[in-house]
Design a protein around this motif. Structure first.
Motif: not given
Length: 378
Positions: A93, A270, A305, A309, A313
């Motif tokens: 990411d 996700v 996104i 993330n 999480y």
């Protein structure tokens, strides 16, 4: 045809109608060495807002994912297959967001939209590499959850370090191979039409629209790889969760069902966000605004996104929150003990207990009476 975005966006974007490129006569061809990115908006009054918004998004993405990575490295309780894949997802990411956002920020700040041909190909290669790797990692994490819930007693055997490394290595090889093929085919094309790319970064389909060469091979390869790279991870995720749901529903107790589902909550969130964005954008009727639709899908999958993330999480996972708490506690400035303040300001020793005075004797000037003792004599 809309340009292709990470993972399964490729497959759905193939069904958006293309605008035919005019044929260029050989004598009218002019080679170009750089391109100009159209960006998200050409209006000057929007540039400050765009710069602030994307700079904030990028900083949050970097800080959030780096914290997740450090928490997993420093906490031995997170040295499991599940968090090994989460570590790689956070790393990807960061790289995915760094492929497009810094260049966009530089272009806005310098008021220059130019990008060299080599830089354009590098950006295209990196974006499709990390974007597709993102979807592959989601599929691998679904396999990990499948093994943990359906075969819990054999989990440590089936998901041993060798298997985890193999799953990760195969994913990197496949994604690098498809990016390399697209880049090599793109190098062979001649670009002689307009040099303005109708996107905020270099992507496959916007580049093909600028070529005056025969792009049949490129489009065929895009179609083939779009089917494989787009449907394979999604199919793997769907099959894994169908089997997970079937196993969980057979658990008699509600508490057992909730415990099993709780390990999949963050991953399901996700996946739903990633593929939900793709379906929402590309399962709509084709329209002249397909270019804007593609930009929006790319922003969500490649910028927004990756920023969300770490929050998903960390907020839904007690182990990650505990590890982050320990990590922040280690780097925080230690708070001094109360007696250290007393030492600095020479507070009379009678303010402390007798035992404390023995351990931390504090002198006070002769001739000064303590609050609980006698006046010192000469």
């Amino acid at each position: 045809m809309a340009s292709l975005t990470p993972g399964s966006v490729w497959f759905f974007s193939l069904f958006v109608p293309t605008r035919q490129r005019p044929y260029m006569e050989p004598e009218n061809r002019t080679e170009i060495s750089e391109f100009f990115l159209q960006g998200l908006s050409e209006k000057p009054e929007h540039q400050t807002l765009l710069f602030t918004m994307f700079l904030s998004t990028y900083l949050v993405t970097i800080i959030g994912n780096v914290l997740i990575i450090l928490a997993i490295i420093t906490d031995s309780h997170l040295h499991t297959p599940m968090y090994f894949f989460l570590f790689n997802l956070s790393l990807v990411d960061i790289l995915l967001s760094s492929t497009t956002v810094p260049k966009m920020l530089v272009n806005i700040q310098t008021q220059s939209r130019a990008i060299t041909f080599a830089g354009c190909l590098t950006q295209m290669y990196a974006f499709h590499l990390f974007g597709t790797m993102d979807s592959f990692l989601l599929a691998v994490m679904a396999i990990d959850r499948f093994v943990a819930i359906v075969h819990p007693l054999r989990y440590l055997v089936l998901m041993c370090p060798r298997v985890c490394g193999l799953l990760l290595g195969v994913s990197w090889v496949i994604t690098n191979l498809q990016s390399l093929i697209h880049t090599c085919l793109m190098v062979q094309l001649t670009f002689c039409a307009s040099s303005e790319i109708s996107h905020f970064f270099c992507d496959l389909m916007p580049l093909l629209k600028l070529s005056c060469s025969d792009t049949h091979t490129n489009e065929l390869m895009i179609f083939a790889s779009g089917i494989v790279m787009g449907t394979s991870p999604l199919s793997c995720i769907l099959l894994s969760y169908i089997r997970i749901f079937w196993t969980v529903f057979k658990i008699p107790s509600a508490r057992g069902k909730w415990k099993a589902f709780s390990t999949c909550g963050s991953h399901l969130t996700v996946v739903s966000l990633f593929y939900g964005t793709i379906f929402a954008m590309y399962l709509q009727p084709a329209s002249p605004s397909s270019s804007q639709k593609d930009k929006a899908a790319t922003l969500m999958c490649g910028v927004v996104i990756p920023m969300l993330n770490p929050f998903i999480y960390s907020l839904r996972n007690k182990d990650v929150k505990a590890a982050l708490g320990k990590l922040i506690g280690k780097v925080a400035i230690p708070c001094p003990r109360p007696e250290q303040f007393l030492d600095v300001y020479h507070v009379p020793g009678s303010l402390l207990g007798a035992r404390d005075r023995e351990m931390h004797p504090i002198p006070y000037p002769r001739g000064v009476q303590s609050l609980g003792g006698n006046r010192d004599t000469e």
